[in-house]
Write a protein that holds these residues in place. Structure first.
Motif, PDB file in Angstrom:
ATOM      1  N   SER A   1       4.217  -7.467  22.109  1.00  0.00           N
ATOM      2  CA  SER A   1       4.437  -8.600  21.202  1.00  0.00           C
ATOM      3  C   SER A   1       5.288  -8.185  20.010  1.00  0.00           C
ATOM      4  CB  SER A   1       3.095  -9.169  20.734  1.00  0.00           C
ATOM      5  OG  SER A   1       2.282  -8.175  20.151  1.00  0.00           O
ATOM      6  N   THR A   2       5.128  -6.944  19.531  1.00  0.00           N
ATOM      7  CA  THR A   2       5.954  -6.458  18.424  1.00  0.00           C
ATOM      8  C   THR A   2       7.408  -6.323  18.856  1.00  0.00           C
ATOM      9  OG1 THR A   2       4.066  -5.248  17.522  1.00  0.00           O
ATOM     10  CG2 THR A   2       6.246  -4.602  16.739  1.00  0.00           C
ATOM     11  N   PHE A   3       7.631  -5.776  20.043  1.00  0.00           N
ATOM     12  CA  PHE A   3       8.990  -5.663  20.581  1.00  0.00           C
ATOM     13  C   PHE A   3       9.615  -7.045  20.753  1.00  0.00           C
ATOM     14  CE2 PHE A   3      12.015  -5.318  24.133  1.00  0.00           C
ATOM     15  CZ  PHE A   3      12.823  -4.298  23.660  1.00  0.00           C
ATOM     16  N   LEU A   4       8.812  -8.011  21.180  1.00  0.00           N
ATOM     17  CA  LEU A   4       9.309  -9.375  21.350  1.00  0.00           C
ATOM     18  C   LEU A   4       9.831  -9.943  20.037  1.00  0.00           C
ATOM     19  CD1 LEU A   4       9.660 -12.001  22.994  1.00  0.00           C
ATOM     20  CD2 LEU A   4       7.257 -12.532  22.488  1.00  0.00           C
ATOM     21  N   ILE A   5       9.116  -9.707  18.935  1.00  0.00           N
ATOM     22  CA  ILE A   5       9.578 -10.193  17.633  1.00  0.00           C
ATOM     23  C   ILE A   5      10.950  -9.613  17.301  1.00  0.00           C
ATOM     24  CG2 ILE A   5       9.133 -10.108  15.139  1.00  0.00           C
ATOM     25  CD1 ILE A   5       6.155 -10.253  15.766  1.00  0.00           C
ATOM     26  N   GLY A   6      11.152  -8.321  17.627  1.00  0.00           N
ATOM     27  CA  GLY A   6      12.422  -7.667  17.325  1.00  0.00           C
ATOM     28  C   GLY A   6      13.589  -8.181  18.135  1.00  0.00           C
ATOM     29  N   THR A   7      13.328  -8.873  19.249  1.00  0.00           N
ATOM     30  CA  THR A   7      14.409  -9.372  20.104  1.00  0.00           C
ATOM     31  C   THR A   7      14.660 -10.875  19.945  1.00  0.00           C
ATOM     32  OG1 THR A   7      12.890  -9.817  21.957  1.00  0.00           O
ATOM     33  CG2 THR A   7      13.882  -7.612  21.834  1.00  0.00           C
ATOM     34  N   LEU A   8      13.841 -11.564  19.151  1.00  0.00           N
ATOM     35  CA  LEU A   8      13.940 -13.019  19.070  1.00  0.00           C
ATOM     36  C   LEU A   8      15.234 -13.477  18.394  1.00  0.00           C
ATOM     37  CD1 LEU A   8      10.339 -14.129  17.973  1.00  0.00           C
ATOM     38  CD2 LEU A   8      11.381 -14.340  20.235  1.00  0.00           C
ATOM     39  N   PRO A   9      15.888 -14.511  18.937  1.00  0.00           N
ATOM     40  CA  PRO A   9      16.985 -15.156  18.212  1.00  0.00           C
ATOM     41  C   PRO A   9      16.425 -15.924  17.023  1.00  0.00           C
ATOM     42  CG  PRO A   9      16.502 -16.337  20.240  1.00  0.00           C
ATOM     43  CD  PRO A   9      15.660 -15.102  20.268  1.00  0.00           C
ATOM     44  N   THR A  10      17.234 -16.118  15.999  1.00  0.00           N
ATOM     45  CA  THR A  10      16.776 -16.761  14.781  1.00  0.00           C
ATOM     46  C   THR A  10      16.967 -18.275  14.840  1.00  0.00           C
ATOM     47  OG1 THR A  10      18.930 -16.516  13.713  1.00  0.00           O
ATOM     48  CG2 THR A  10      17.362 -14.700  13.469  1.00  0.00           C
ATOM     49  N   TYR A  11      16.509 -18.944  13.780  1.00  0.00           N
ATOM     50  CA  TYR A  11      16.599 -20.410  13.714  1.00  0.00           C
ATOM     51  C   TYR A  11      18.041 -20.881  13.800  1.00  0.00           C
ATOM     52  CZ  TYR A  11      15.607 -25.174  12.160  1.00  0.00           C
ATOM     53  OH  TYR A  11      15.491 -26.536  12.096  1.00  0.00           O
ATOM     54  N   SER A  12      18.957 -20.146  13.169  1.00  0.00           N
ATOM     55  CA  SER A  12      20.361 -20.562  13.186  1.00  0.00           C
ATOM     56  C   SER A  12      20.975 -20.457  14.574  1.00  0.00           C
ATOM     57  CB  SER A  12      21.170 -19.702  12.208  1.00  0.00           C
ATOM     58  OG  SER A  12      21.168 -18.342  12.617  1.00  0.00           O
ATOM     59  N   GLN A  13      20.332 -19.697  15.461  1.00  0.00           N
ATOM     60  CA  GLN A  13      20.859 -19.497  16.807  1.00  0.00           C
ATOM     61  C   GLN A  13      20.284 -20.467  17.834  1.00  0.00           C
ATOM     62  OE1 GLN A  13      19.724 -15.303  16.794  1.00  0.00           O
ATOM     63  NE2 GLN A  13      21.878 -14.703  16.858  1.00  0.00           N
ATOM     64  N   LEU A  49      14.595  -3.348  13.355  1.00  0.00           N
ATOM     65  CA  LEU A  49      14.353  -1.950  13.723  1.00  0.00           C
ATOM     66  C   LEU A  49      12.874  -1.590  13.877  1.00  0.00           C
ATOM     67  CD1 LEU A  49      17.070  -0.104  11.588  1.00  0.00           C
ATOM     68  CD2 LEU A  49      17.076  -0.535  14.059  1.00  0.00           C
ATOM     69  N   PRO A  50      12.027  -1.886  12.893  1.00  0.00           N
ATOM     70  CA  PRO A  50      10.618  -1.480  13.069  1.00  0.00           C
ATOM     71  C   PRO A  50       9.934  -2.198  14.222  1.00  0.00           C
ATOM     72  CG  PRO A  50      10.865  -2.876  11.146  1.00  0.00           C
ATOM     73  CD  PRO A  50      12.254  -2.541  11.602  1.00  0.00           C
ATOM     74  N   PHE A  51      10.377  -3.422  14.538  1.00  0.00           N
ATOM     75  CA  PHE A  51       9.760  -4.162  15.644  1.00  0.00           C
ATOM     76  C   PHE A  51      10.211  -3.609  16.995  1.00  0.00           C
ATOM     77  CE2 PHE A  51       9.918  -7.034  12.011  1.00  0.00           C
ATOM     78  CZ  PHE A  51       8.599  -7.429  11.940  1.00  0.00           C
ATOM     79  N   LEU A  52      11.485  -3.249  17.087  1.00  0.00           N
ATOM     80  CA  LEU A  52      11.964  -2.671  18.343  1.00  0.00           C
ATOM     81  C   LEU A  52      11.324  -1.322  18.620  1.00  0.00           C
ATOM     82  CD1 LEU A  52      15.760  -3.575  18.078  1.00  0.00           C
ATOM     83  CD2 LEU A  52      14.000  -4.705  19.454  1.00  0.00           C
ATOM     84  N   SER A  53      10.927  -0.618  17.563  1.00  0.00           N
ATOM     85  CA  SER A  53      10.259   0.671  17.763  1.00  0.00           C
ATOM     86  C   SER A  53       8.882   0.494  18.381  1.00  0.00           C
ATOM     87  CB  SER A  53      10.125   1.409  16.427  1.00  0.00           C
ATOM     88  OG  SER A  53       9.195   0.750  15.577  1.00  0.00           O
ATOM     89  N   GLY A  54       8.387  -0.755  18.382  1.00  0.00           N
ATOM     90  CA  GLY A  54       7.047  -1.010  18.899  1.00  0.00           C
ATOM     91  C   GLY A  54       6.869  -0.573  20.337  1.00  0.00           C
ATOM     92  N   ILE A  55       7.909  -0.731  21.165  1.00  0.00           N
ATOM     93  CA  ILE A  55       7.759  -0.395  22.581  1.00  0.00           C
ATOM     94  C   ILE A  55       7.607   1.109  22.768  1.00  0.00           C
ATOM     95  CG2 ILE A  55      10.219  -0.157  23.169  1.00  0.00           C
ATOM     96  CD1 ILE A  55       7.514  -2.009  25.222  1.00  0.00           C
TER      97      ILE A  55
END
Length: 429
Positions: free
Chosen positions: A97-109, A190-196
């Motif tokens: 779930s932490t890795f997922l947050i790091g890959t999410l597109p933003t509201y503007s996207q 960065l910190p979210f992608l490190s989750g995996i």
């Protein structure tokens, strides 16, 4: 060598092996817990950036719902399939779930789908963190010998606090070395992608664990509950109520120290953000370092004296401390935060063992999780919002003191009316 000497040598060797096994179990369990709470903690540190990228408001209800959901899922797994299985699952879920947050597109996207996906990821994070607390608490205390349960149980809190500390440290490094534009562009991920990566390490460590002797004995005698949740609610409601009370001041303390105080000192008292986070980090470090000593002290004098003294002092001292805090100088704020850190360590150190000692083995994971997560969901998570409303409603920056005083009163009442001394008794079978 005489027979007595041989027997003495064998006993010493057996004790050394047992001590080594306990140390390994607690160390691996604690490291996994650090990784788990690092993943959970970085969201809070980067919340200002995430809020602007996904939606203007935070999602406290998502975390609250997650805390309730965990009562069913991980408590059932832990009391049916074993502590090790459930604790391994929580690490996988948190990492994913932490890795997922790091890959999410933003509201503007992608528009409104972005905050929707973020809420789902936070639900999964909350589900994992709630399952982790009850499981790691039960695991460590079940592995501990009778005269060291407070000391060893305190490492559950040490690892939780350390995870938040390292998460904040990671965030501090990113925000101190990169421009705001870079952080909003990509560095917040960065910190979210490190989750995996951390998840792989955590799972590897958890797979090396063995189930506790308490649970293995329960399994061998065929004593596992077929419905841990329903049986806990039916037979353990008194203990669950006491556990809820025990954990109110703990959860308010954590959410005040880790989420509210930096914002309070920077936004309300206008302390520079760097000073606010520095003061908070020092307080958290002192809190973590004191926990084992407080847990060990409860093994000598009992849980009850410490669980009575700390909230009583908080009731009496919190408002005067906040009157000093709102003066706004860094030295005064840090001094007062250190007092809070010492008092909370005095309570939280023995509180893990005291909570676990309330319940029998077959329902321990589920019952601990219910009491803890109810306290967090109903009071802990909402305490920053309540404090914010009180500041504007009462017109004084010292208003958050009332939240801490109220939480302390609830915990004090649970100890006075629902607590008997459990430090010197065997765990319930």
């Amino acid at each position: 060598m005489s027979n007595a000497q041989i027997e003495s040598s064998r006993a010493a060797a057996s004790e050394a092996v047992q001590r080594k096994e306990i140390t390994k179990a607690v160390a691996v369990g604690a490291i996994g817990n650090v990784l788990e709470w690092f993943d959970f903690g970085v969201y809070g540190y980067f919340a200002p950036f995430i809020g602007k990228l996904f939606f203007p408001r935070s999602d406290p209800l998502a975390s609250m719902f997650a805390a309730f959901a965990v009562l069913v899922v991980f408590g059932w797994i832990g009391d049916r399939a074993g502590r090790r299985t459930s604790l391994t699952a929580t690490v996988w879920l948190m990492a994913g779930s932490t890795f997922l947050i790091g890959t999410l597109p933003t509201y503007s996207q992608i528009g409104v789908l972005a905050p929707t996906l973020l809420v789902v990821a936070r639900l999964l994070q909350g589900l994992s963190s709630g399952g982790e607390w009850g499981g790691s608490a039960a695991y460590m205390v079940e592995y501990a010998p009778l005269n060291r349960r407070g000391f060893i149980g305190s490492f559950q809190q040490v690892s939780t606090g350390a995870g938040f500390f390292f998460g904040s440290l990671f965030g501090l490094i990113v925000t101190s070395t990169m421009s705001e534009q870079t952080i909003f562009g990509w560095a917040w991920r960065l910190p979210f992608l490190s989750g995996i990566l951390l998840g792989v390490v955590g799972v590897y460590m958890r797979l090396r664990l063995h189930d506790t002797p308490e649970f293995q004995a329960l399994k061998q005698r065929g004593g596992r509950s077929t419905s841990p949740l329903m049986e806990s609610l039916r037979t353990q409601w008194t203990g669950i109520t006491v556990a809820f009370g025990y954990n109110v001041v703990q959860s308010v303390g954590y959410y005040t120290m880790l989420t509210f105080m930096p914002s309070f000192t920077s936004e309300v008292l206008k302390l520079p953000p760097a000073h606010a986070y520095l003061s908070n980090s020092i307080q958290l470090l002192v809190f973590v370092l004191l926990l084992p000593a407080m847990g060990a002290l409860s093994d000598r004098i009992g849980r009850r004296p410490m669980l009575l003294a700390a909230p009583l002092i908080l009731i009496l001292a919190t408002y005067p401390l906040f009157l000093l805090i709102i003066q706004g100088s860094l030295r005064t704020i840090l001094s007062c935060q250190l007092v809070f850190g010492v008092l909370l360590a005095a309570y939280c150190g023995p509180a893990v063992a005291a909570t676990v000692e309330l319940f029998p083995t077959k329902l321990r994971y589920t019952s601990v999780s219910i009491g803890f997560n109810l306290a967090v969901a109903l009071i802990g998570m909402t305490s920053p919002m309540i404090s914010t409303h009180l500041i504007s409603g009462l017109g004084t920056a010292a208003a958050p003191a009332y939240v801490i005083i109220g939480a302390s009163a609830i915990s004090l009442a649970s100890v006075v009316f629902g607590c008997k001394e459990t430090a010197f008794e065997p765990l319930k079978p």
